[in-house]
Scaffold this active site. Sequence first.
Site: not given
Length: 253
Positions: A144, A157, A161
């Site tokens: 991402s 998150y 990533k």
Amino acid sequence: MKLKGTKILVTGGSNGIGRALVEGFIEEGATVFFSYLNDAASARAICQSKTPSGSSNTYAMACDLADHNQAKQLVEQAISTLGHIDVLVNNAAAFAREAFLDISQLALQRVIGVNVVNTLLISQQVAQHMVSCNRPGSLIHISSLSAVRARSRMVHYQASKAALNAMSEGIAFELGAYGIRSNVISPGLTETHANRDQWKGRAELWRERSADIPLGRAGLPRDYLGAAVLLASDDSRWISGANIRVDGGMATF
């Protein structure tokens, strides 16, 4: 038919980017085994779809990738069904929006467990299989843009990533001698099943969020197929350790 005869394992293939990749790989002639968490109806519909030649080359398995034993069984079943694995696509991810001050240990453990720990272990298991079969292969990790650009309420998150990106580079460095390539695709703002609460019925808000994207719109799941087919095919035989941004130009500002 760039992927004719290629055997591919995709994690999280029943919706969103994962589904677009599974369906696109099938169109390119691949045989695909994919996991899904709970959308059995969607998985069934994908498996019942036909290839351009009229056959069905798709298999699915329910799997919670937060559970290491289930993740291990997924790879074993994929190898048993396909015979071997040429390409792994680590697409499945745990996603959560929570303020940094409110992130619980349980939420952190799930995000890191799915996005980093079990993704690493699945990659290792598939790579061990490739080495034991003396077959080259391609590992593709769906990351991402959040890994390098801060967003509110996504610290865990984002961290997962960023770790995935570093992991891919390390794999590329270590496994090049075996002909195994490892690369990342980094999506930008995308309209997916997972974030439908942000765009469904909220057209004006979604337009505002997309306004700064140089190409003028948010991404759609199918926008990632070209990069994925490239990395899955022999056309990328000299590409390893790369991070391909597919973001409409978001990262340019």
